[in-house]
Motif scaffolding. Structure first.
Motif, short mmCIF file in Angstrom:
data_model
loop_
_atom_site.label_atom_id
_atom_site.label_comp_id
_atom_site.label_asym_id
_atom_site.label_seq_id
_atom_site.Cartn_x
_atom_site.Cartn_y
_atom_site.Cartn_z
N ILE A 112 14.22 9.09 4.60
CA ILE A 112 15.30 8.48 5.69
C ILE A 112 14.63 9.44 6.98
N ALA A 113 14.61 10.62 6.57
CA ALA A 113 14.29 11.75 7.86
C ALA A 113 12.78 11.39 8.54
N ALA A 114 11.93 10.93 7.43
CA ALA A 114 10.61 10.50 7.90
C ALA A 114 10.61 9.19 8.88
N MET A 115 11.50 8.20 8.54
CA MET A 115 11.51 7.13 9.18
C MET A 115 12.31 7.44 10.70
N ASP A 116 13.15 8.36 10.59
CA ASP A 116 14.05 8.63 11.72
C ASP A 116 12.95 9.23 12.78
N GLU A 117 12.22 9.93 12.31
CA GLU A 117 11.24 10.44 13.33
C GLU A 117 10.31 9.66 14.00
N ALA A 118 10.18 8.58 13.48
CA ALA A 118 9.44 7.49 14.14
C ALA A 118 9.95 6.33 14.65
N GLY A 119 11.46 6.40 14.51
CA GLY A 119 12.26 5.11 14.86
C GLY A 119 11.89 4.07 13.92
N VAL A 120 11.72 4.21 12.75
CA VAL A 120 11.77 3.15 11.76
C VAL A 120 13.28 2.81 11.28
N ALA A 121 13.76 1.54 11.51
CA ALA A 121 15.16 1.10 11.08
C ALA A 121 15.26 0.72 9.60
N LEU A 122 13.99 0.06 9.13
CA LEU A 122 14.05 -0.31 7.53
C LEU A 122 12.82 -0.22 7.00
N SER A 123 12.78 0.37 5.88
CA SER A 123 11.47 0.13 5.20
C SER A 123 11.73 -0.57 3.82
N LEU A 124 10.62 -1.22 3.48
CA LEU A 124 10.38 -2.20 2.38
C LEU A 124 9.71 -1.39 1.31
N ILE A 125 10.64 -0.71 0.54
CA ILE A 125 9.94 0.19 -0.44
C ILE A 125 9.62 -0.68 -1.73
N SER A 126 8.39 -0.15 -2.46
CA SER A 126 7.82 -0.95 -3.52
C SER A 126 8.10 -0.19 -4.97
N ALA A 127 8.13 -1.10 -5.88
CA ALA A 127 7.71 -0.53 -7.25
C ALA A 127 6.38 -0.29 -7.58
N TRP A 128 6.06 0.18 -8.60
CA TRP A 128 4.72 0.09 -9.08
C TRP A 128 4.64 0.13 -10.50
N VAL A 129 4.21 -0.95 -10.96
CA VAL A 129 4.18 -1.39 -12.31
C VAL A 129 2.74 -1.51 -12.57
N GLY A 130 2.28 -0.89 -13.64
CA GLY A 130 0.78 -1.05 -13.85
C GLY A 130 0.58 -0.97 -15.37
N PRO A 131 -0.81 -1.21 -15.74
CA PRO A 131 -1.17 -1.11 -17.40
C PRO A 131 -0.78 0.36 -18.03
N ARG A 132 -0.44 1.46 -17.38
CA ARG A 132 -0.23 2.52 -17.78
C ARG A 132 1.17 2.73 -17.72
N GLY A 133 2.06 1.77 -17.53
CA GLY A 133 3.53 2.06 -17.50
C GLY A 133 3.99 1.93 -15.98
N ASP A 134 5.21 2.25 -15.66
CA ASP A 134 6.04 2.09 -14.35
C ASP A 134 5.96 3.61 -13.67
#
Length: 278
Positions: A45-67
């Motif tokens: 959130i602090a990194a977002m605030d520094e750039a004025g980002v209001a909302l971030s779409l944060i992603s899961a990472w699921v792959g062949p070696r697990g989550d």
């Protein structure tokens, strides 16, 4: 005029994700900027605030070696800052029926805004049969399918990131599917732009690139009448901090409408964020 900013591709990383050896090759590009150890949501959130980002779409990472980042972990991060974060789910495509059930859970129960699967991580092109049940379910649920195009930063083969034939063929097979192709598509940027022009529901996000590294073909498309509605801002945080990603934005000389669509409006429309978030 100031605009709210939406980051179309970010991660709030787990320790497993940060310490994954396949990301070592990225450190030479980020000058070691990838954070070490566990990261609190407050740091994102602090990194977002520094750039004025209001909302971030944060992603899961699921792959062949697990989550590396599980869907439930993403849901937990979003719950800590629901007005600043929204979730993007991921699934194990080697188990098609389970994958479809998990897509449904992500959207209906966890209230995520889309699904992301990375072809290079599975070493399968987007046209592989294992992807098709996921595409179909995204169509049924009316949510975007997010993926990666262009060369692969980690030391894995890049072939799966070619917009032509892969994204082009998927868009032909699933004309109802909204596809958000992240990481611009370099060195096949012209192909990616051509596919986005050709298909009404194919979009590009700029994650993993700072503004000053946008290929000229992308900038021309972004400034065009059609392209201004097809390109979304993204960072790939924590690989690139939002402030770094946006440095030099004025040099693009975007008119006010194009800037507003690029930074916020396109993401709100594509991910169905109207009336939600900030």
């Amino acid at each position: 005029m100031a605009h709210e900013i939406i980051d179309a591709w970010a991660q709030h990383p787990t320790r497993r994700h940060l310490e994954q050896p396949m990301f070592e090759s990225l450190r030479r590009w980020t000058r070691g900027a990838l954070p070490e150890g566990e990261l609190p949501v407050s740091a994102t959130i602090a990194a977002m605030d520094e750039a004025g980002v209001a909302l971030s779409l944060i992603s899961a990472w699921v792959g062949p070696r697990g989550d590396l980042i599980s869907n439930d972990e993403v849901a937990g991060f979003v719950a800590q800052a629901p007005d600043r974060l929204a979730g993007i789910g991921s699934v194990d495509i080697t188990r098609p029926r389970a994958a479809v059930r998990e897509v449904r859970r992500c959207i209906r129960e966890l209230r995520f805004k889309g699904i992301r699967v990375l072809p290079w991580l599975w070493e399968m092109p987007p046209t592989h049969a294992r992807f098709y049940p996921v595409y179909s379910e995204c169509c049924e649920l009316g949510v975007p399918f997010c993926t990666q195009v262009g060369h692969t930063g980690p030391l894995r083969p890049s072939e799966t990131g070619r917009p032509i034939p892969y994204i082009d063929q998927v868009a032909i097979d699933f004309p109802e599917l909204v596809i958000v192709a992240g990481h611009i598509g370099y060195p096949w940027t012209e192909e990616m732009v051509a596919v986005a022009r050709k298909h009404e529901r194919v979009f590009i996000d700029t994650s993993a690139y700072t503004v000053r590294r946008y290929p000229p073909e992308l900038v021309r498309y972004l400034r065009s009448r059609g392209g201004r509605r097809k390109v979304l801002f993204g960072t790939n945080y924590p690989m690139i901090l939002p402030e770094q990603a946006l440095a030099g934005l004025e040099e693009l000389e975007l008119d006010d409408e194009t800037r507003a669509l690029f930074l916020e409006g396109n993401a709100r429309r594509v991910f169905g964020l109207e009336g939600s978030g900030p």
